[in-house]
Structures are given as C-alpha cells and as structure tokens.
Motif scaffolding. Structure first.
Motif, PDB file in Angstrom:
ATOM      1  N   GLY A   9       0.828  -1.218   0.000  1.00 32.47           N
ATOM      2  CA  GLY A   9       0.000   0.000   0.000  1.00 32.47           C
ATOM      3  C   GLY A   9       0.853   1.255   0.000  1.00 32.47           C
ATOM      4  O   GLY A   9       0.488   2.276  -0.596  1.00 32.47           O
ATOM      5  N   PHE A  10       2.018   1.193   0.657  1.00 39.61           N
ATOM      6  CA  PHE A  10       2.948   2.322   0.761  1.00 39.61           C
ATOM      7  C   PHE A  10       3.500   2.700  -0.610  1.00 39.61           C
ATOM      8  O   PHE A  10       3.833   3.850  -0.861  1.00 39.61           O
ATOM      9  N   ARG A  11       3.597   1.705  -1.509  1.00 40.80           N
ATOM     10  CA  ARG A  11       4.224   1.930  -2.827  1.00 40.80           C
ATOM     11  C   ARG A  11       3.224   1.975  -3.974  1.00 40.80           C
ATOM     12  O   ARG A  11       3.623   1.933  -5.135  1.00 40.80           O
ATOM     13  N   LEU A  12       1.932   2.021  -3.663  1.00 44.42           N
ATOM     14  CA  LEU A  12       0.923   2.077  -4.733  1.00 44.42           C
ATOM     15  C   LEU A  12       1.139   3.323  -5.581  1.00 44.42           C
ATOM     16  O   LEU A  12       1.320   4.418  -5.053  1.00 44.42           O
ATOM     17  N   GLY A  13       1.104   3.128  -6.903  1.00 46.85           N
ATOM     18  CA  GLY A  13       1.270   4.285  -7.788  1.00 46.85           C
ATOM     19  C   GLY A  13       2.708   4.513  -8.197  1.00 46.85           C
ATOM     20  O   GLY A  13       2.960   5.120  -9.233  1.00 46.85           O
ATOM     21  N   SER A  14       3.671   4.027  -7.426  1.00 49.21           N
ATOM     22  CA  SER A  14       5.070   4.201  -7.840  1.00 49.21           C
ATOM     23  C   SER A  14       5.580   2.921  -8.510  1.00 49.21           C
ATOM     24  O   SER A  14       5.972   2.940  -9.666  1.00 49.21           O
ATOM     25  N   ASN A  15       5.564   1.795  -7.787  1.00 53.18           N
ATOM     26  CA  ASN A  15       5.983   0.546  -8.451  1.00 53.18           C
ATOM     27  C   ASN A  15       5.115  -0.655  -8.078  1.00 53.18           C
ATOM     28  O   ASN A  15       5.448  -1.773  -8.395  1.00 53.18           O
ATOM     29  N   GLN A  16       3.987  -0.397  -7.402  1.00 53.37           N
ATOM     30  CA  GLN A  16       3.020  -1.474  -7.125  1.00 53.37           C
ATOM     31  C   GLN A  16       1.666  -1.049  -7.679  1.00 53.37           C
ATOM     32  O   GLN A  16       1.356   0.144  -7.720  1.00 53.37           O
ATOM     33  N   SER A  17       0.875  -2.024  -8.101  1.00 52.36           N
ATOM     34  CA  SER A  17      -0.463  -1.697  -8.610  1.00 52.36           C
ATOM     35  C   SER A  17      -1.503  -2.488  -7.820  1.00 52.36           C
ATOM     36  O   SER A  17      -1.177  -3.442  -7.124  1.00 52.36           O
ATOM     37  N   HIS A  18      -2.765  -2.075  -7.963  1.00 54.62           N
ATOM     38  CA  HIS A  18      -3.851  -2.732  -7.238  1.00 54.62           C
ATOM     39  C   HIS A  18      -4.083  -4.150  -7.766  1.00 54.62           C
ATOM     40  O   HIS A  18      -3.972  -4.386  -8.968  1.00 54.62           O
ATOM     41  N   ARG A 190      11.161   3.993  -3.831  1.00 57.36           N
ATOM     42  CA  ARG A 190      11.481   3.517  -5.190  1.00 57.36           C
ATOM     43  C   ARG A 190      11.989   2.071  -5.204  1.00 57.36           C
ATOM     44  O   ARG A 190      12.142   1.464  -6.257  1.00 57.36           O
ATOM     45  N   ALA A 191      12.251   1.511  -4.010  1.00 55.10           N
ATOM     46  CA  ALA A 191      12.641   0.097  -3.927  1.00 55.10           C
ATOM     47  C   ALA A 191      11.374  -0.756  -4.031  1.00 55.10           C
ATOM     48  O   ALA A 191      10.464  -0.597  -3.231  1.00 55.10           O
ATOM     49  N   LYS A 192      11.327  -1.647  -5.020  1.00 53.14           N
ATOM     50  CA  LYS A 192      10.146  -2.508  -5.186  1.00 53.14           C
ATOM     51  C   LYS A 192      10.249  -3.670  -4.200  1.00 53.14           C
ATOM     52  O   LYS A 192      11.142  -4.501  -4.310  1.00 53.14           O
ATOM     53  N   ILE A 193       9.318  -3.678  -3.245  1.00 54.17           N
ATOM     54  CA  ILE A 193       9.324  -4.738  -2.225  1.00 54.17           C
ATOM     55  C   ILE A 193       7.999  -5.483  -2.264  1.00 54.17           C
ATOM     56  O   ILE A 193       6.933  -4.860  -2.215  1.00 54.17           O
ATOM     57  N   ASP A 194       8.073  -6.796  -2.397  1.00 52.17           N
ATOM     58  CA  ASP A 194       6.864  -7.636  -2.332  1.00 52.17           C
ATOM     59  C   ASP A 194       6.719  -8.142  -0.906  1.00 52.17           C
ATOM     60  O   ASP A 194       7.719  -8.470  -0.262  1.00 52.17           O
TER      61      ASP A 194
END
Length: 218
Positions: A9-18, A190-194
């Motif tokens: 949720g913290f990275r929505l819009g930058s490198n995560q999508s719904h 900007r770090a993509k974290i799953d």
C-alpha cells in the motif's frame, strides 16, 4: 515510534499496482469487496482439492480481479501450472462453474485465465506456502527459513526478510523469530518490495509467517 505500514500500500502508484481493479458507489463498495474475497477463496479451495500431487502446496502467487459492467475477468498468477489437474481447459471451465456457483451474479459473465509466473520463488506467497508446509511436517523453523532464503537467492533477488511468530516448536510462550539476507529497504519508496502475511495452522496453534522480498530498485 513503531508505525508499521503495509509495503504494498505504501508503494501504490510508484511501483506497485492494485490487485483488484473496479469502481463502485460508496453504498455498494463493501459488497464488491466481499465478492472479491469469495472469488479468491473459491479459487484457492478448488486448487487445493484438485491438485495432481496430494499436498497443500497451491503455488498461487496472486489473483487479479478486473470488473467491467458485464464481465468479471480473473487472472490467476500461478508458479507451477503443472500442479493443476490434467486437461487445463477442462480444469478452467470446471473452476469457472464452481466460482460462478459461489457468488450469485446474474448480469455478469465470469472469465478465468491462468498466467504463469516466470520465477516462482521470487513470490512471497509461494515462499510462505513452502515454509508453512515444512512447519506442518514438523521441520525445524530455522531450517525451513534458511531453505526458503536459498530458493530466493537462486531467483536473483536483492534481499529477503522472513519472520515467524507464535508458539514456535510448540513452546509455551509465543515469540517472534526473524532472519534477513541482503538489503530490505522498507523506507525507500522507489525500492520494489513484495510482501505477504500468511497464517499457518499447526498442532500447537496458529503461526504467522511474514515475508518481505526486495526485488528491484527503480
């Protein structure tokens, strides 16, 4: 102090999508949310019951749901498609009818497709399932965590953190154990974290598994 936030949720819009894409009026929003949950549960139950190999390893990375006026498109991202029953088209048709029965939507068609994940052990859900299976088979939690980290390193990730909480090894007092390998910069957007949190039922009680995987940096 200690304000924890979900990394997705913290990275929505930058490198995560719904994972769910649809629009609803405020009054019917909760209904749509429950519908999504039912679809996901139906799919997971079906996959678990119809495995080729009799194990509780589903191998589902995540399920995407896109809703249109007359269509519900469900994309199952799965790590090991071979685990599903023989005759994929027959299996998907059967799954579609099963899910359609689960929730009663007269006006909308349901379409289910399967997408294969290139590197399954890069997905936190699949890793959490692997650890859960090991814990159910009474493998030492530390051994299971280390093996999961080894599998992730083979999938070219930059870092991983695994945490298990609860009555580990059947001890009286619940505790939290964690292990980290490489970098896991949770504050860097900007770090993509799953991330995933996964409950597992053991004979001692419920344990919680949390996994953070640092995939890439933009």
């Amino acid at each position: 102090m200690g304000k924890k936030i979900n990394p997705l949720g913290f990275r929505l819009g930058s490198n995560q999508s719904h994972r769910s894409l649809w629009f609803a009026q405020p009054k019917s929003y909760s209904m749509g949310l429950q519908e999504d949950e039912k679809i996901r549960d139906c799919i997971k139950n079906y996959v678990q019951q119809n495995m080729r190999i009799s194990s509780s390893f589903e191998g589902i990375a995540h399920i995407e749901i896109q809703k249109k006026i007359d269509l519900i498109q469900v994309i199952i991202n799965i790590g090991f498609p071979n685990l599903l029953i023989e005759g994929r088209t027959r299996g998907i048709d059967e799954l579609q009818t099963n899910v359609q029965k689960g929730f009663h939507s007269v006006n909308r068609r349901l379409n289910i497709s399967i997408a294969r994940v290139a590197k399954p052990y890069r997905q936190p859900n699949i890793l959490a399932e692997y650890i859960a299976l090991q814990l159910k088979n009474r493998v030492s939690f530390r051994k299971a965590m280390k093996k999961a980290i080894e599998l992730t390193e083979q999938a070219d990730t930059k870092g991983i953190q695994v945490q298990i909480a609860g009555r580990i090894d059947g001890k009286e007092i619940a505790r939290v154990e964690w292990i980290r390998e490489g970098r896991v910069p949770l504050q860097t957007i900007r770090a993509k974290i799953d991330h995933c949190s996964y409950p597992v039922r053991t004979i001692y009680g419920v344990l919680g598994i949390k996994i953070w995987i640092f995939v890439d940096e933009q």
